[in-house]
Design a protein around this motif. Structure first.
Motif, short mmCIF file in Angstrom:
data_model
loop_
_atom_site.label_atom_id
_atom_site.label_comp_id
_atom_site.label_asym_id
_atom_site.label_seq_id
_atom_site.Cartn_x
_atom_site.Cartn_y
_atom_site.Cartn_z
N GLN A 1 0.12 6.65 2.29
CA GLN A 1 -0.77 7.21 1.28
C GLN A 1 -2.17 6.61 1.41
O GLN A 1 -2.34 5.45 1.78
N GLU A 2 -3.16 7.42 1.05
CA GLU A 2 -4.56 7.03 1.14
C GLU A 2 -4.97 6.13 -0.01
O GLU A 2 -4.49 6.28 -1.14
N GLY A 3 -5.87 5.19 0.28
CA GLY A 3 -6.39 4.33 -0.78
C GLY A 3 -7.53 3.47 -0.27
O GLY A 3 -7.96 3.57 0.87
N ARG A 4 -8.02 2.59 -1.14
CA ARG A 4 -9.11 1.69 -0.80
C ARG A 4 -8.58 0.51 0.01
O ARG A 4 -7.54 -0.06 -0.31
N ILE A 5 -9.30 0.15 1.06
CA ILE A 5 -8.91 -0.98 1.89
C ILE A 5 -9.43 -2.27 1.24
O ILE A 5 -10.63 -2.44 1.05
N VAL A 6 -8.50 -3.15 0.89
CA VAL A 6 -8.81 -4.41 0.23
C VAL A 6 -8.21 -5.53 1.07
O VAL A 6 -7.04 -5.47 1.46
N ILE A 7 -9.00 -6.56 1.36
CA ILE A 7 -8.59 -7.56 2.34
C ILE A 7 -8.75 -8.98 1.79
O ILE A 7 -9.73 -9.29 1.10
N THR A 8 -7.80 -9.82 2.14
CA THR A 8 -7.85 -11.24 1.81
C THR A 8 -7.98 -12.05 3.08
O THR A 8 -7.20 -11.87 4.02
#
Length: 422
Positions: free
Chosen positions: A277-284
């Motif tokens: 599913q599509e969504g916002r890419i959030v990275i740690t």
């Protein structure tokens, strides 16, 4: 670097069955470190501990647009960290820092992935298509770094045929091992070669591979590059403040960096969406102690492949930037790249148009700036309008402006869709 390579190799050796535990442990360690040692992050959280990972706030670029000294962890200063500035391609540039261990791990990650294709940074000679500072000191500094880094840079602010002829001359005389740089500039060079019916590998036999970065690589452009260069084309996705985020592996998969980063795809409520599913890419960033990048919204939209595992996440699709969204009269929101895909398939089919960008100036008005041998025909313009009506909605107004060159940012990047709506 010796310590970083050893640490990176240790991460690589963790088996799949224990990798989720590694990620959970490392996430917890980096969060607890910043809650204890970073006043900026502690204030953002509002408390000294967080039980549930998904309860952590998402860090935005706007929140980072304040003096770096306000955001550094205790014990770190600008004298003992690596400091750099983001490119600003998202419209929100800021200065960031990495501690020396985290910066070394970043390079260990890069060296590992480039090694998949037989590239050794210490010995392989790079043809570099990048921007360069134009002031005297900045220019000389980058040239010195290029020399020490075993690379030759082609500044990409002038991409005329006369300049590309000079680039071609270098490939005839130098033993380059690989190409690395901005997608749009490398694609333009490939189109130049196409007009001359030249296969780059034939005049530069030492070439092994081409890595493109920073801008979208479309399927037909990738085919063009493979044809005109005669070497594998590798798609790279990264961010200077983080690391390589995803890198195409030899099996053709866009493999996410799970060693030094933890990538999530989130919905509008900051909750993870299922793979596919599509969504916002959030990275740690799992190791940067000097500066927190925890659940950091990089500003992109993407999809993780259903086959992804904790150790080997696969980026199925990178859709575009969250701020590259066109607002339409009907109320519909459409990724700006939708326009780019539609028009690209029509106006580039005969090789006349070299490059183009699309600007939204009003809710129903768009302007296309393009570089070409000759003006667009009425048939092409009609085809674009029909495709837009079909794929998006009717009634949108387009105007076309033929240019000698397109405006790039200070680093030479080409922003392919621009919304000028407030």
């Amino acid at each position: 670097m010796k310590e970083a390579h050893a640490a990176f190799d240790a991460i690589l050796s963790i088996p799949e069955g224990k990798y989720q535990d590694y990620l959970v442990t490392q996430r917890s360690e980096i969060v607890n470190f910043h809650l204890k040692n970073n006043p900026f992050y502690r204030k953002l959280i509002g408390k000294n501990s967080v039980e549930n990972w998904n309860d952590l706030p998402v860090l935005t670029k706007k929140e980072l647009q304040q003096p770096l000294t306000n955001r550094l962890s205790d014990g770190y200063s600008q004298k003992n960290v690596f400091v750099n500035k983001t490119s600003g391609s998202s419209g929100d540039p800021f200065v960031f820092a990495k501690d020396k261990q985290a910066h070394a791990l970043t390079w260990a990650s890069i060296l590992h992935r480039f090694g998949w294709y037989g590239i050794d940074f210490n010995t392989s000679y790079q043809a570099r298509f990048y921007g360069i500072p134009l002031d005297f000191i900045g220019y000389r500094k980058e040239r010195l770094k290029d020399f020490l880094g075993h690379r030759y840079r082609f500044p990409i602010f002038d991409l005329s045929d006369a300049f590309l002829e000079k680039v071609l001359k270098h490939f005839r005389s130098k033993k380059f091992d690989y190409i690395n740089g901005y997608t749009s500039s490398i694609v333009l060079f490939a189109k130049f070669l196409q007009t001359k019916n030249i296969i780059l590998k034939e005049i530069c036999p030492t070439l092994k591979v081409c890595m493109v970065t920073s801008e979208m690589l479309f399927d037909d452009d990738k085919t063009l590059l493979k044809t005109q260069f005669g070497i594998p084309i590798v798609n790279e996705y990264g961010a200077s403040e983080l690391d390589l985020i995803a890198f195409q592996n030899p099996n053709g998969e866009w493999q996410v960096n799970s060693e030094t980063l933890f990538l999530e795809i989130l919905d509008e409520n900051n909750q993870p969406v299922p793979n596919g599913q599509e969504g916002r890419i959030v990275i740690t960033s799992l190791y940067n102690k000097a500066h927190p990048f925890i659940r950091y919204d990089i500003g992109d939209i993407g999809i993780l492949d259903e086959r992804s595992t904790p150790k080997k996440p696969i980026l199925k699709k990178l859709i575009g930037r969250t701020n590259d969204v066109a607002l339409l009269p009907s109320g519909k929101k459409s990724p700006g790249l939708t326009f780019y895909y539609v028009t690209k398939s029509i106006i580039e089919d005969d090789g006349n148009v070299k490059e183009f960008v699309i600007r939204q100036t009003k809710i129903d008005t768009f302007e296309i700036d393009y570089v070409s041998e000759k003006e667009l025909t009425s048939e092409q313009i009609k085809g674009i309008q029909e495709a837009i009506d079909n794929y998006l909605e009717p009634g949108l107004q387009f105007s076309y402006h033929r240019k000698n060159s397109l405006l790039r940012n200070s680093r030479g990047k080409l922003k392919q869709f621009i919304s000028e709506l407030t």
